[in-house]
Motif scaffolding. Structure first.
Motif, PDB file in Angstrom:
ATOM      1  N   SER A   8       0.955  -1.329   0.006  1.00 15.50           N
ATOM      2  CA  SER A   8      -0.041  -0.050  -0.019  1.00 15.50           C
ATOM      3  C   SER A   8       0.840   1.317  -0.074  1.00 15.50           C
ATOM      4  O   SER A   8       0.444   2.286  -0.541  1.00 15.50           O
ATOM      5  CB  SER A   8      -0.878   0.036   1.166  1.00 15.50           C
ATOM      6  N   THR A  11       1.611   1.915  -3.529  1.00 14.45           N
ATOM      7  CA  THR A  11       0.383   2.441  -4.120  1.00 14.45           C
ATOM      8  C   THR A  11       0.235   3.885  -3.881  1.00 14.45           C
ATOM      9  O   THR A  11      -0.077   4.686  -4.810  1.00 14.45           O
ATOM     10  CB  THR A  11      -0.768   1.438  -3.887  1.00 14.45           C
ATOM     11  N   VAL A  12       0.364   4.285  -2.565  1.00 17.45           N
ATOM     12  CA  VAL A  12       0.234   5.639  -2.127  1.00 17.45           C
ATOM     13  C   VAL A  12       1.320   6.402  -2.807  1.00 17.45           C
ATOM     14  O   VAL A  12       0.780   7.471  -3.038  1.00 17.45           O
ATOM     15  CB  VAL A  12       0.036   5.895  -0.581  1.00 17.45           C
ATOM     16  N   PHE A  60      -8.973  -4.148  -0.200  1.00 14.15           N
ATOM     17  CA  PHE A  60      -8.543  -2.926  -0.121  1.00 14.15           C
ATOM     18  C   PHE A  60      -7.437  -2.281  -0.826  1.00 14.15           C
ATOM     19  O   PHE A  60      -7.500  -1.351  -1.565  1.00 14.15           O
ATOM     20  CB  PHE A  60      -8.441  -2.675   1.411  1.00 14.15           C
ATOM     21  N   GLU A  63      -8.625  -2.179  -4.784  1.00  9.37           N
ATOM     22  CA  GLU A  63      -9.545  -0.915  -5.033  1.00  9.37           C
ATOM     23  C   GLU A  63      -8.563   0.455  -4.872  1.00  9.37           C
ATOM     24  O   GLU A  63      -8.609   1.298  -5.628  1.00  9.37           O
ATOM     25  CB  GLU A  63     -10.491  -0.950  -4.113  1.00  9.37           C
ATOM     26  N   LEU A  64      -7.687   0.421  -3.930  1.00  4.96           N
ATOM     27  CA  LEU A  64      -6.622   1.637  -3.831  1.00  4.96           C
ATOM     28  C   LEU A  64      -5.854   1.787  -5.000  1.00  4.96           C
ATOM     29  O   LEU A  64      -5.761   2.716  -5.620  1.00  4.96           O
ATOM     30  CB  LEU A  64      -5.766   1.263  -2.480  1.00  4.96           C
ATOM     31  N   ASP A  65      -5.549   0.664  -5.537  1.00  5.48           N
ATOM     32  CA  ASP A  65      -4.654   0.630  -6.552  1.00  5.48           C
ATOM     33  C   ASP A  65      -5.416   1.232  -7.960  1.00  5.48           C
ATOM     34  O   ASP A  65      -4.758   1.809  -8.752  1.00  5.48           O
ATOM     35  CB  ASP A  65      -4.008  -0.843  -7.003  1.00  5.48           C
ATOM     36  N   SER A  68      -5.572   4.808  -7.651  1.00  2.96           N
ATOM     37  CA  SER A  68      -4.532   5.673  -7.844  1.00  2.96           C
ATOM     38  C   SER A  68      -4.207   5.631  -9.179  1.00  2.96           C
ATOM     39  O   SER A  68      -3.751   6.624  -9.902  1.00  2.96           O
ATOM     40  CB  SER A  68      -3.250   4.937  -6.985  1.00  2.96           C
TER      41      SER A  68
END
Length: 235
Positions: A8, A11-12, A60, A63-65, A68
């Motif tokens: 993550s 990803t962030v 999670f 979806e975050l990927d 982004s």
């Protein structure tokens, strides 16, 4: 705990670079905006691979990927192209600029529901499409006719939502020790990018464009083969 959060973090980091790319594009720093997209591509390639190696995949993270990627490889490259080329085309430029991230979002939504076939992506990945667009925009001052770039942008948008197959390279293995070398590799790429801000993004365009062309070429070959097979059966 840190190992679970590591994917993550990548990803962030990708999302952060996408936002910085947009800011740089607004400030007309096209080369550095493109560099942010390129480094974001590297982070995007690492997050999923690291998650698989550490067995920390999650919904999670998935979806975050996707969220982004829409920013870093959909919106940011579109704004770079708008600033270098499409801003001169009025409302048509606005429309084409919007189409690219929309197609990218559709591509990601489809991938989240139907990942594709083993070893292949269905449609050009938004990561590759965004990288091509961001680096292609840097050639705008070399072309007397900007319409060609607009058509290329629309073609990339189409490839993302098409049924063209592209190899994933996900099965290319890396030792676990490589995870800890990843930050060093990223630093080396960043140093090279800022040392050669005009040359590196343009050079990166070549392998990315070849990847896009490869999928189209293989698709046309398969269609040609399918059209020839019934003729062979009649002989």
């Amino acid at each position: 705990m840190f190992a679970k959060a590591l994917p993550s973090c990548f990803t962030v980091g990708n999302l952060f670079l996408g936002v910085i790319s947009i800011i740089l594009a607004i400030q007309h720093s096209w080369q550095y905006a493109a560099i942010m997209v390129i480094v974001g591509m590297l982070l995007d390639g690492l997050d999923g691979r690291v998650a698989r190696m550490l067995n920390t995949q999650s919904e999670f993270g998935k979806e975050l990927d996707s969220l982004s990627d829409v920013i870093s490889f959909g919106v940011a490259p579109a704004i770079i192209m708008f600033g270098t080329t499409l801003s001169e085309m009025g409302p048509l430029g606005w429309l084409v600029t919007a189409i690219f991230p929309i197609c990218g979002a559709l591509r990601l939504a489809r991938f989240n529901v139907h990942p594709g076939e083993p070893g292949y992506f269905i449609g050009l990945p938004i990561t590759a499409a965004g990288g091509i667009l961001a680096t292609m925009a840097l050639y705008s001052d070399m072309l007397p006719n900007k319409v060609a770039l607009m058509i290329a942008m629309l073609f990339l948008s189409y490839l993302m939502i098409s049924q063209v197959k592209y190899p994933t390279f996900k099965k290319v293995g890396l030792p676990k020790s490589a995870i800890w070398l990843a930050p060093l590799f990223l630093i080396m790429i960043a140093v090279a990018a800022f040392r050669f801000p005009y040359e590196l993004p343009k050079v990166m365009f070549v392998p990315l464009a070849l990847y896009a062309v490869y999928g189209v070429k293989k698709s046309l070959e398969l269609k040609r083969k399918d059209n020839e097979d019934p003729v062979e059966e009649l002989k």
